[in-house]
Motif scaffolding. Sequence first.
Motif, mmCIF file in Angstrom:
data_model
loop_
_atom_site.group_PDB
_atom_site.id
_atom_site.type_symbol
_atom_site.label_atom_id
_atom_site.label_comp_id
_atom_site.label_asym_id
_atom_site.label_seq_id
_atom_site.Cartn_x
_atom_site.Cartn_y
_atom_site.Cartn_z
ATOM 1 N N SER A 149 0.817 -1.213 0.000
ATOM 2 C CA SER A 149 0.000 0.000 0.000
ATOM 3 C C SER A 149 0.852 1.264 0.000
ATOM 4 O O SER A 149 1.927 1.316 0.607
ATOM 5 C CB SER A 149 -0.911 0.005 1.227
ATOM 6 O OG SER A 149 -1.653 1.213 1.297
ATOM 7 N N TYR A 150 0.358 2.293 -0.710
ATOM 8 C CA TYR A 150 0.918 3.626 -0.540
ATOM 9 C C TYR A 150 0.640 4.076 0.889
ATOM 10 O O TYR A 150 -0.356 3.670 1.508
ATOM 11 C CB TYR A 150 0.259 4.623 -1.498
ATOM 12 C CG TYR A 150 0.580 4.418 -2.967
ATOM 13 C CD1 TYR A 150 1.844 4.043 -3.400
ATOM 14 C CD2 TYR A 150 -0.401 4.646 -3.944
ATOM 15 C CE1 TYR A 150 2.123 3.877 -4.744
ATOM 16 C CE2 TYR A 150 -0.125 4.488 -5.294
ATOM 17 C CZ TYR A 150 1.136 4.104 -5.685
ATOM 18 O OH TYR A 150 1.415 3.945 -7.015
ATOM 19 N N ALA A 151 1.499 4.938 1.405
ATOM 20 C CA ALA A 151 1.317 5.441 2.769
ATOM 21 C C ALA A 151 1.396 6.957 2.762
ATOM 22 O O ALA A 151 2.416 7.526 2.354
ATOM 23 C CB ALA A 151 2.382 4.862 3.701
ATOM 24 N N GLN A 173 -7.320 8.031 5.507
ATOM 25 C CA GLN A 173 -7.766 6.692 5.888
ATOM 26 C C GLN A 173 -6.789 5.671 5.331
ATOM 27 O O GLN A 173 -6.975 5.151 4.236
ATOM 28 C CB GLN A 173 -9.188 6.452 5.352
ATOM 29 C CG GLN A 173 -9.804 5.136 5.788
ATOM 30 C CD GLN A 173 -11.204 4.957 5.234
ATOM 31 O OE1 GLN A 173 -11.862 5.925 4.828
ATOM 32 N NE2 GLN A 173 -11.682 3.722 5.193
ATOM 33 N N PRO A 174 -5.737 5.368 6.067
ATOM 34 C CA PRO A 174 -4.745 4.400 5.584
ATOM 35 C C PRO A 174 -5.361 3.021 5.363
ATOM 36 O O PRO A 174 -6.387 2.670 5.963
ATOM 37 C CB PRO A 174 -3.708 4.365 6.714
ATOM 38 C CG PRO A 174 -3.902 5.642 7.464
ATOM 39 C CD PRO A 174 -5.363 5.941 7.369
ATOM 40 N N TYR A 175 -4.720 2.262 4.526
ATOM 41 C CA TYR A 175 -5.190 0.915 4.248
ATOM 42 C C TYR A 175 -5.103 0.042 5.488
ATOM 43 O O TYR A 175 -4.088 0.020 6.191
ATOM 44 C CB TYR A 175 -4.357 0.298 3.118
ATOM 45 C CG TYR A 175 -4.548 -1.178 2.954
ATOM 46 C CD1 TYR A 175 -5.791 -1.703 2.585
ATOM 47 C CD2 TYR A 175 -3.491 -2.068 3.177
ATOM 48 C CE1 TYR A 175 -5.968 -3.076 2.440
ATOM 49 C CE2 TYR A 175 -3.665 -3.437 3.023
ATOM 50 C CZ TYR A 175 -4.907 -3.932 2.662
ATOM 51 O OH TYR A 175 -5.081 -5.288 2.518
ATOM 52 N N SER A 187 -3.929 4.470 -6.547
ATOM 53 C CA SER A 187 -3.268 5.308 -7.533
ATOM 54 C C SER A 187 -3.000 6.676 -6.901
ATOM 55 O O SER A 187 -3.256 6.878 -5.710
ATOM 56 C CB SER A 187 -4.123 5.442 -8.796
ATOM 57 O OG SER A 187 -3.391 6.014 -9.858
ATOM 58 N N PHE A 188 -2.478 7.603 -7.697
ATOM 59 C CA PHE A 188 -2.184 8.949 -7.181
ATOM 60 C C PHE A 188 -2.092 9.919 -8.353
ATOM 61 O O PHE A 188 -1.883 9.500 -9.493
ATOM 62 C CB PHE A 188 -0.889 8.948 -6.366
ATOM 63 C CG PHE A 188 0.373 8.766 -7.201
ATOM 64 C CD1 PHE A 188 1.097 9.867 -7.663
ATOM 65 C CD2 PHE A 188 0.818 7.497 -7.545
ATOM 66 C CE1 PHE A 188 2.234 9.701 -8.437
ATOM 67 C CE2 PHE A 188 1.964 7.330 -8.318
ATOM 68 C CZ PHE A 188 2.668 8.430 -8.759
ATOM 69 N N PRO A 189 -2.230 11.210 -8.092
ATOM 70 C CA PRO A 189 -2.669 11.807 -6.834
ATOM 71 C C PRO A 189 -4.197 11.834 -6.744
ATOM 72 O O PRO A 189 -4.890 11.597 -7.726
ATOM 73 C CB PRO A 189 -2.125 13.225 -6.930
ATOM 74 C CG PRO A 189 -2.230 13.549 -8.390
ATOM 75 C CD PRO A 189 -1.888 12.248 -9.094
ATOM 76 N N MET A 190 -4.694 12.145 -5.552
ATOM 77 C CA MET A 190 -6.100 12.489 -5.429
ATOM 78 C C MET A 190 -6.319 13.784 -6.208
ATOM 79 O O MET A 190 -5.488 14.706 -6.147
ATOM 80 C CB MET A 190 -6.490 12.688 -3.969
ATOM 81 C CG MET A 190 -6.565 11.425 -3.143
ATOM 82 S SD MET A 190 -7.943 10.315 -3.598
ATOM 83 C CE MET A 190 -9.389 11.291 -3.107
#
Length: 287
Positions: A149-151, A173-175, A187-190
């Motif tokens: 997961s991205y952090a 809201q982290p995974y 994915s990224f960015p928001m």
Amino acid sequence: MTRTFRPNLLLLILMLLTSCGASSVVPASPPTRAIPTLFPTAAISAPPTARPATSTAPANGWQAGRPGVELRHIQATAAPNRPAVPLVIVRLDPAQVRLRVAYAPNRPRGLRSWFEDRRPLAALNGSFFTPKYQATALLVSDGRASGASYAGFGGMLSVAPDGGVSLHALRDQPYDPAEPIEQALQSFPMLVFPGGEPATIEDDGSRARRSAVGIDRAGRLLLLVSPTSDFTLRGLADWLSQSDLDVERALNLDGGSSTGLYLSDGTLHEEIDSFGALPIVLLAEAK
């Protein structure tokens, strides 16, 4: 002394002049090698063809397919003082369709091939991947998780075992590995944070084909593609937050040569193929 031409000599001169005139005609250009168009023909879509009076398509441009499936073409301004460019949006009711994340790092292929193989209602290119076609972040396909997961950045689109769809920013809201998830991609960015807040993106001003997934204030899923190289990430975020799509949150997907969108549902059809092979796609299937 006056000099006169003999008839035979005069005829010879006339023949030479005629020959010279013929040789001065510019020959036709030699055939050239066919060069593929930069963007698929279907990408720059014409305005929707007028539908019969019985159509459920409202005046705002949404064309209705089966319950829970809609298609819209928009001419959008990517930035001030720039001409309008096409955007294609598919709007889905999660209660009416089933979302799946398909992952095949050992068999990447163009979006058209994915669509023909799986025959879903709609297909959209997925998230980022490495040169070896491995997902760069967490991905869950039919309950099987891959990657890490991205952090603290990016976002995650996920589907619970009961079919519920959520899209959230990982900074907020982290995974949680304990959370039951049937399908997911990160994915990224928001582009738009919860509440419709446009993301503050410090990009380099690069313009490219773009793709994104979003959720509107009614809880419907938005699959969006910009098939021409006109939007910056910042420009797309600003446009989404100010549009009439009622975007509540949105996440950028892998754009550029990966950008693609397919739809086939009754009278609704869209074909925007990716330029490259994809190991990750988002599929919407009929329930």
